[in-house]
Structures are given as C-alpha cells and as structure tokens.
Write an enzyme that holds these catalytic residues in place. Structure first.
Site, short mmCIF file in Angstrom:
data_model
loop_
_atom_site.label_atom_id
_atom_site.label_comp_id
_atom_site.label_asym_id
_atom_site.label_seq_id
_atom_site.Cartn_x
_atom_site.Cartn_y
_atom_site.Cartn_z
N SER A 131 78.68 17.00 40.67
CA SER A 131 77.70 16.22 41.46
C SER A 131 77.95 16.51 42.93
O SER A 131 79.04 16.95 43.30
CB SER A 131 77.91 14.73 41.21
N TYR A 144 82.75 6.44 41.20
CA TYR A 144 82.05 7.66 40.76
C TYR A 144 82.49 8.88 41.57
O TYR A 144 82.76 9.94 41.00
CB TYR A 144 80.54 7.45 40.89
N1 LIG Z 1 71.03 12.19 37.52
C1 LIG Z 1 71.65 12.50 38.63
O1 LIG Z 1 71.19 12.17 39.74
C2 LIG Z 1 72.92 13.29 38.58
C3 LIG Z 1 73.36 13.89 39.76
C4 LIG Z 1 74.55 14.62 39.75
C5 LIG Z 1 75.28 14.75 38.58
N2 LIG Z 1 74.83 14.14 37.45
C6 LIG Z 1 75.66 14.30 36.24
O2 LIG Z 1 74.87 14.91 35.25
C7 LIG Z 1 75.39 14.58 33.96
C8 LIG Z 1 74.23 14.16 33.06
O3 LIG Z 1 73.65 12.98 33.57
P1 LIG Z 1 72.09 12.66 33.48
O4 LIG Z 1 71.60 12.53 34.86
O5 LIG Z 1 71.42 13.56 32.56
O6 LIG Z 1 72.16 11.14 32.90
P2 LIG Z 1 71.71 10.51 31.50
O7 LIG Z 1 70.26 10.75 31.28
O8 LIG Z 1 72.21 9.09 31.55
O9 LIG Z 1 72.55 11.34 30.42
C9 LIG Z 1 73.93 11.14 30.24
C10 LIG Z 1 74.34 11.75 28.91
O10 LIG Z 1 75.77 11.58 28.77
C11 LIG Z 1 76.02 11.08 27.48
N3 LIG Z 1 77.25 10.29 27.42
C12 LIG Z 1 77.60 9.20 28.15
N4 LIG Z 1 78.77 8.73 27.74
C13 LIG Z 1 79.18 9.53 26.71
C14 LIG Z 1 80.30 9.53 25.86
N5 LIG Z 1 81.28 8.61 25.96
N6 LIG Z 1 80.40 10.50 24.92
C15 LIG Z 1 79.43 11.43 24.79
N7 LIG Z 1 78.33 11.48 25.56
C16 LIG Z 1 78.22 10.52 26.51
C17 LIG Z 1 74.80 10.23 27.14
O11 LIG Z 1 74.65 10.14 25.71
P3 LIG Z 1 74.98 8.86 24.79
O12 LIG Z 1 74.77 7.64 25.63
O13 LIG Z 1 73.99 9.00 23.66
O14 LIG Z 1 76.39 9.06 24.36
C18 LIG Z 1 73.68 11.08 27.72
O15 LIG Z 1 73.27 12.06 26.79
C19 LIG Z 1 76.44 13.51 34.20
O16 LIG Z 1 77.73 14.12 34.18
C20 LIG Z 1 76.13 13.01 35.60
O17 LIG Z 1 77.28 12.48 36.25
C21 LIG Z 1 73.67 13.42 37.42
#
Ligand SMILES: NC(=O)c1ccc[n+]([C@@H]2O[C@H](COP(=O)([O-])OP(=O)(O)OC[C@H]3O[C@@H](n4cnc5c(N)ncnc54)[C@H](OP(=O)(O)O)[C@@H]3O)[C@@H](O)[C@H]2O)c1
Length: 244
Positions: A131, A144
C-alpha cells in the site's frame, strides 16, 4: 509448455477477485483462497479455477491450503486490510492484532509454505499487494501503516535472500482503490466507507489486476521491484483533490 499455476489469497472480493479473473484470462490455472468459500466457488466456476478455504491467520488453514496446491508459478499475496482509524493514544489492541496477523504474519505464513514450490517451478513470481501506507505514516492510521511497512519489509528482504534463485518479487503499492476495504475498516458502516471515495475518481480493482497481469507476463529476466500506483486525485494518503 504446461499451464502456469497462480495462487491468489483474498480472492473473494476486490483486488484479489479481479486479479484471479485477469490471470485466468491470461491462461493461468488459478487457486483462489479466502474465508468466504461460497463466493470463491462461484468465482472458480466462472474462471475454471480451484476454490480453497483459507484463513491466513491460522497455521492449520494455511497448511491445508498450501498442501492442496501441487505447483506454483505465481503467488499473489493480497489477503489483508485495515481495521479502524484511531490515534496511538487510543489504539485498539484487537484491531492491531487483526491487521498484523492478516497483513504481516498471513503473508509470511503463505509465502514461507509456497517458497519451495515457487523455486521448483523454475520461474517463480511473488507479487505482494502492500500500500502507499507502506511508504508513509499518517495520523490515526498507525495500526495499518505499521503493518503494511512490516509486510513490505518482509517482501523486500526476500528479494535479496532469493538472489540466485529463479524467483522474482514485485511489490505493488496502491493508493485508494474502491473495494470492500473501507467497509471492512469501518465495520460495515457503508456511509462512512463511501466518504473515503466521495468527490474523487478512485482506482478500481481491475486497475491493479491489470498491473499484476503485466508483471506476470514479463520475461523471466525482468524483475519489476516496486510499483506505486494512485488515483490522479491522490498525492499521498489523506491528500486528495475532492470535487464538491
Ligand atoms: N482498497 C484500497 O484502497 C487498498 C489500497 C492499498 C492496498 N490495499 C490492499 O489490497 C489488498 C486487498 O484489499 P481490497 O482493497 O481488495 O479489500 P477487500 O475487498 O476487503 O478484500 C480483502 C480480501 O482479503 C481477504 N481476507 C481478509 N482476511 C483474511 C484472512 N484472515 N484470510 C484469508 N483472506 C482474508 C478477504 O476475504 P474473506 O473475508 O472472504 O476472507 C477479501 O477477499 C489488501 O492487502 C489491502 O491492504 C487496498
């Protein structure tokens, strides 16, 4: 040449789901993991992949997941997220534990277990979704930002430790992407989550998926080390040009 095998953690939503779809469209067989297995089964049917239940915070779950995957060419460490926004003085220890367990130790568990298979593939690739929070500190975000810094340092350390082995490492560090990320961060408060993206054109999950696809389609001698990507409307975490 045999079909490449990709593994995407956190593929039940957002960036992981879009990435699984995109890698499948590039011809990979994709193993998808997350806790919400119903969502994964639907996606696996659509893309001809394999759905496997995965909780990256559990040793047993990670072992069962990684044991079920015979070969790995591409690993996308994507499972993660944020919980809450609070100053250090009011830090919620359970939120910190969730963020460190999921982003840091989750990435460590899965990567460690799949490293031998990535090396055996002869041209392995590890993509870790960190991130902009892995590059900056911001007020109320220390749980975070510290977890994302730690996850990134784990990933960057491997780049040196694996020199001489046939494994490439790419860190992708997004700014604001509209997914379920903010909904999770604010415990299901949709109105608060929507405010994060109000008045800007955020990135969407497909933007990141296409970058993973680009990285995964470079020839074996090309290692893209770090990619920082943000919406045009975002200069840094918390620094947005908002309309209206
Ligand atoms: N969205 C942003 O602005 C942003 C920016 C920078 C980085 N990121 C990073 O991108 C990645 C994906 O996030 P996203 O934005 O796509 O959010 P999201 O839509 O909330 O997706 C998060 C995913 O992580 C999974 N997850 C959470 N806890 C887990 C666990 N204990 N075991 C296995 N899977 C788990 C969730 O699946 P389940 O709940 O079904 O397990 C879900 O599939 C994350 O690492 C986040 O920190 C996001």
């Amino acid at each position: 040449m045999s079909t490449r095998t990709a593994v995407v953690t956190g593929a039940s939503s957002g960036i992981g789901e879009a990435t699984a779809r995109h890698l499948a469209s590039q011809g990979c067989h994709v193993y998808i993991g997350a806790r919400r297995i119903d969502r994964l089964r639907k996606l696996a049917d659509e893309i001809g992949g394999t759905a496997l239940e995965l909780d990256v915070t559990s040793e047993d779950s990670v072992r069962a997941f990684t044991d079920a995957i015979p070969r790995v060419d591409v690993l996308v460490n994507n499972a993660g997220g944020a919980k809450g926004l609070a100053p250090v003085a009011e830090a919620d220890l359970d939120d910190w534990r969730w963020m460190w367990e999921t982003n840091v130790l989750g990435t460590l568990r899965v990567t460690k277990a799949l490293l031998p298979k990535l090396i055996d593939s002869g041209d392995g690739l590890i993509v870790t979704i960190t991130s902009v929070a892995a590059f900056h500190a911001y007020d109320n975000g220390s749980g975070y930002t510290s977890a994302k810094h730690a996850q990134a340092v784990l990933h960057r350390t491997l780049r040196g430790e694996l020199l001489g082995k046939p494994v490439r490492l790419t860190e992708i560090a997004p700014g604001a992407v509209e997914t379920e990320f903010s909904l999770v961060r604010f415990d299901g408060d949709q109105e608060r989550a929507d405010q994060v993206y109000a008045g800007i054109d955020p990135l969407v999950a497909q933007d990141i998926a296409e970058i993973v696809g680009f990285v995964a389609s470079r020839p074996p001698h090309v290692n893209l080390d770090q990619i920082i990507v943000a919406p045009r409307d975002q200069a840094a975490p918390g620094r947005f040009a908002r309309r209206g």
